[in-house]
Design a protein around this motif. Structure first.
Motif, mmCIF file in Angstrom:
data_model
loop_
_atom_site.group_PDB
_atom_site.id
_atom_site.type_symbol
_atom_site.label_atom_id
_atom_site.label_comp_id
_atom_site.label_asym_id
_atom_site.label_seq_id
_atom_site.Cartn_x
_atom_site.Cartn_y
_atom_site.Cartn_z
ATOM 1 N N MET A 88 0.799 -1.216 0.000
ATOM 2 C CA MET A 88 0.000 0.000 0.000
ATOM 3 C C MET A 88 0.834 1.270 0.000
ATOM 4 O O MET A 88 0.301 2.350 0.066
ATOM 5 C CB MET A 88 -0.926 -0.006 1.223
ATOM 6 N N ASN A 89 2.154 1.152 -0.068
ATOM 7 C CA ASN A 89 3.005 2.333 -0.054
ATOM 8 C C ASN A 89 3.511 2.601 -1.464
ATOM 9 O O ASN A 89 4.467 1.986 -1.924
ATOM 10 C CB ASN A 89 4.176 2.148 0.909
ATOM 11 N N PHE A 90 2.902 3.559 -2.131
ATOM 12 C CA PHE A 90 3.263 3.865 -3.504
ATOM 13 C C PHE A 90 4.530 4.705 -3.586
ATOM 14 O O PHE A 90 5.022 4.979 -4.675
ATOM 15 C CB PHE A 90 2.092 4.552 -4.206
ATOM 16 N N HIS A 91 5.083 5.090 -2.429
ATOM 17 C CA HIS A 91 6.327 5.852 -2.390
ATOM 18 C C HIS A 91 7.542 4.934 -2.267
ATOM 19 O O HIS A 91 8.664 5.400 -2.347
ATOM 20 C CB HIS A 91 6.317 6.833 -1.219
ATOM 21 N N SER A 92 7.310 3.665 -2.051
ATOM 22 C CA SER A 92 8.423 2.725 -1.967
ATOM 23 C C SER A 92 8.757 2.230 -3.370
ATOM 24 O O SER A 92 7.976 2.403 -4.297
ATOM 25 C CB SER A 92 8.070 1.552 -1.049
ATOM 26 N N SER A 93 9.932 1.641 -3.502
ATOM 27 C CA SER A 93 10.392 1.163 -4.810
ATOM 28 C C SER A 93 10.608 -0.335 -4.770
ATOM 29 O O SER A 93 11.059 -0.870 -3.757
ATOM 30 C CB SER A 93 11.715 1.833 -5.177
ATOM 31 N N PRO A 94 10.331 -1.004 -5.888
ATOM 32 C CA PRO A 94 10.621 -2.440 -5.927
ATOM 33 C C PRO A 94 12.116 -2.680 -5.745
ATOM 34 O O PRO A 94 12.946 -1.877 -6.167
ATOM 35 C CB PRO A 94 10.182 -2.867 -7.330
ATOM 36 N N LEU A 95 12.456 -3.770 -5.142
ATOM 37 C CA LEU A 95 13.838 -4.182 -4.975
ATOM 38 C C LEU A 95 14.371 -4.648 -6.330
ATOM 39 O O LEU A 95 13.662 -5.333 -7.072
ATOM 40 C CB LEU A 95 13.908 -5.323 -3.956
ATOM 41 N N THR A 96 15.586 -4.264 -6.659
ATOM 42 C CA THR A 96 16.222 -4.766 -7.873
ATOM 43 C C THR A 96 17.216 -5.854 -7.482
ATOM 44 O O THR A 96 17.655 -5.919 -6.321
ATOM 45 C CB THR A 96 16.972 -3.648 -8.628
ATOM 46 N N LYS A 97 17.594 -6.691 -8.438
ATOM 47 C CA LYS A 97 18.592 -7.725 -8.144
ATOM 48 C C LYS A 97 19.925 -7.081 -7.759
ATOM 49 O O LYS A 97 20.604 -7.562 -6.857
ATOM 50 C CB LYS A 97 18.750 -8.655 -9.341
ATOM 51 N N GLU A 98 20.251 -5.978 -8.428
ATOM 52 C CA GLU A 98 21.489 -5.265 -8.092
ATOM 53 C C GLU A 98 21.406 -4.689 -6.675
ATOM 54 O O GLU A 98 22.374 -4.725 -5.924
ATOM 55 C CB GLU A 98 21.768 -4.142 -9.102
ATOM 56 N N GLY A 99 20.236 -4.137 -6.341
ATOM 57 C CA GLY A 99 20.041 -3.587 -4.996
ATOM 58 C C GLY A 99 20.145 -4.667 -3.933
ATOM 59 O O GLY A 99 20.779 -4.462 -2.893
ATOM 60 N N ALA A 100 19.537 -5.825 -4.190
ATOM 61 C CA ALA A 100 19.605 -6.935 -3.233
ATOM 62 C C ALA A 100 21.047 -7.374 -3.032
ATOM 63 O O ALA A 100 21.483 -7.597 -1.896
ATOM 64 C CB ALA A 100 18.749 -8.106 -3.721
ATOM 65 N N ALA A 101 21.810 -7.471 -4.133
ATOM 66 C CA ALA A 101 23.215 -7.880 -4.036
ATOM 67 C C ALA A 101 24.034 -6.849 -3.267
ATOM 68 O O ALA A 101 24.902 -7.204 -2.467
ATOM 69 C CB ALA A 101 23.792 -8.095 -5.437
ATOM 70 N N THR A 102 23.763 -5.568 -3.488
ATOM 71 C CA THR A 102 24.491 -4.498 -2.796
ATOM 72 C C THR A 102 24.193 -4.529 -1.298
ATOM 73 O O THR A 102 25.113 -4.420 -0.474
ATOM 74 C CB THR A 102 24.124 -3.115 -3.386
ATOM 75 N N ILE A 103 22.941 -4.681 -0.945
ATOM 76 C CA ILE A 103 22.551 -4.745 0.470
ATOM 77 C C ILE A 103 23.193 -5.965 1.132
ATOM 78 O O ILE A 103 23.757 -5.876 2.214
ATOM 79 C CB ILE A 103 21.016 -4.759 0.623
ATOM 80 N N ARG A 104 23.134 -7.095 0.464
ATOM 81 C CA ARG A 104 23.687 -8.338 1.005
ATOM 82 C C ARG A 104 25.213 -8.244 1.172
ATOM 83 O O ARG A 104 25.766 -8.752 2.138
ATOM 84 C CB ARG A 104 23.312 -9.497 0.087
ATOM 85 N N ALA A 105 25.884 -7.567 0.241
ATOM 86 C CA ALA A 105 27.349 -7.467 0.274
ATOM 87 C C ALA A 105 27.863 -6.490 1.319
ATOM 88 O O ALA A 105 29.024 -6.570 1.726
ATOM 89 C CB ALA A 105 27.872 -7.068 -1.110
ATOM 90 N N SER A 106 27.027 -5.580 1.751
ATOM 91 C CA SER A 106 27.440 -4.570 2.729
ATOM 92 C C SER A 106 27.242 -5.098 4.143
ATOM 93 O O SER A 106 26.133 -5.477 4.522
ATOM 94 C CB SER A 106 26.611 -3.293 2.537
ATOM 95 N N GLU A 107 28.307 -5.077 4.928
ATOM 96 C CA GLU A 107 28.208 -5.533 6.315
ATOM 97 C C GLU A 107 27.212 -4.685 7.106
ATOM 98 O O GLU A 107 26.403 -5.209 7.877
ATOM 99 C CB GLU A 107 29.585 -5.478 6.975
ATOM 100 N N VAL A 108 27.246 -3.378 6.894
ATOM 101 C CA VAL A 108 26.341 -2.467 7.609
ATOM 102 C C VAL A 108 24.891 -2.714 7.204
ATOM 103 O O VAL A 108 24.006 -2.826 8.047
ATOM 104 C CB VAL A 108 26.742 -0.994 7.357
ATOM 105 N N CYS A 109 24.648 -2.805 5.905
ATOM 106 C CA CYS A 109 23.277 -3.038 5.430
ATOM 107 C C CYS A 109 22.762 -4.394 5.882
ATOM 108 O O CYS A 109 21.604 -4.515 6.300
ATOM 109 C CB CYS A 109 23.212 -2.911 3.910
ATOM 110 N N SER A 110 23.611 -5.418 5.806
ATOM 111 C CA SER A 110 23.203 -6.755 6.248
ATOM 112 C C SER A 110 22.834 -6.751 7.725
ATOM 113 O O SER A 110 21.863 -7.389 8.131
ATOM 114 C CB SER A 110 24.331 -7.763 6.007
ATOM 115 N N ARG A 111 23.609 -6.022 8.531
ATOM 116 C CA ARG A 111 23.299 -5.922 9.958
ATOM 117 C C ARG A 111 21.938 -5.260 10.156
ATOM 118 O O ARG A 111 21.137 -5.677 10.984
ATOM 119 C CB ARG A 111 24.383 -5.131 10.695
ATOM 120 N N ARG A 112 21.655 -4.241 9.340
ATOM 121 C CA ARG A 112 20.376 -3.541 9.464
ATOM 122 C C ARG A 112 19.209 -4.422 9.045
ATOM 123 O O ARG A 112 18.124 -4.316 9.608
ATOM 124 C CB ARG A 112 20.414 -2.242 8.665
#
Length: 175
Positions: A88-112
């Motif tokens: 229901m949040n039209f201000h959010s964005s779909p996750l991209t495969k590149e975005g998922a890989a970037t989040i997963r690769a970042s220690e800080v993002c993974s912790r979050r």
């Protein structure tokens, strides 16, 4: 008159946030061949969730604020993005495969991601007992667990949130 002033202030705040987001987006040097996923900026604590949201570090501070977590609906699509932007949040964005890989690769993002998961588990009356396997258990505080499970059963939208959380964790690589 008071409503008009609130409306104008809100419109000005939205305009300011949109301008800030545009500047943030246009000044990213990491963009090479594909626009960077806004979910990455959110998980890096560089942009706020929209609408009326906050930075991820602030949202993680909502731990124990059951009313805010229950009544605020804009944050869940940001904490747990999915490839298809269902919700229901039209201000959010779909996750991209590149975005998922970037989040997963970042220690800080993974912790979050892990802290976001713990936040929502606690909200529903559970605890993460093993971060490696993903094992969960009822919160050892029986009164807390009972209260939160009762809330879960009374508020049907929480089942949609749980489905989103599970899907997002898998798509982010934390199955």
């Amino acid at each position: 008159r008071a409503r008009m002033i609130q409306y104008v202030e809100r419109a000005e705040a939205v305009h300011k946030r949109m301008h800030q987001r545009k500047v943030q987006y246009e000044t990213r040097t990491a963009r090479q061949h594909d626009p960077i996923d806004p979910n990455v900026f959110f998980y890096k604590n560089e942009i706020r969730s929209q609408p009326n949201g906050d930075y991820i570090e602030e949202i993680l501070g909502w731990y124990g604020d059951w009313e805010k977590l229950e009544e605020h609906h804009g944050y869940i699509q940001w904490l747990f993005p999915v490839f298809e932007n269902a919700g229901m949040n039209f201000h959010s964005s779909p996750l991209t495969k590149e975005g998922a890989a970037t989040i997963r690769a970042s220690e800080v993002c993974s912790r979050r991601v892990l802290e976001s998961y713990r936040l929502m588990l606690h909200f529903y009356g559970f605890v993460l007992t093993d971060a490696t396997t993903g094992a969960v258990a009822r919160d050892p505080d029986a009164a807390h667990a009972a209260e939160r499970l009762e809330n879960l059963h009374e508020r049907a939208h929480n089942w949609l949130r749980i489905s989103r959380i599970i899907t997002s964790l898998g798509e982010l690589g934390f199955a």
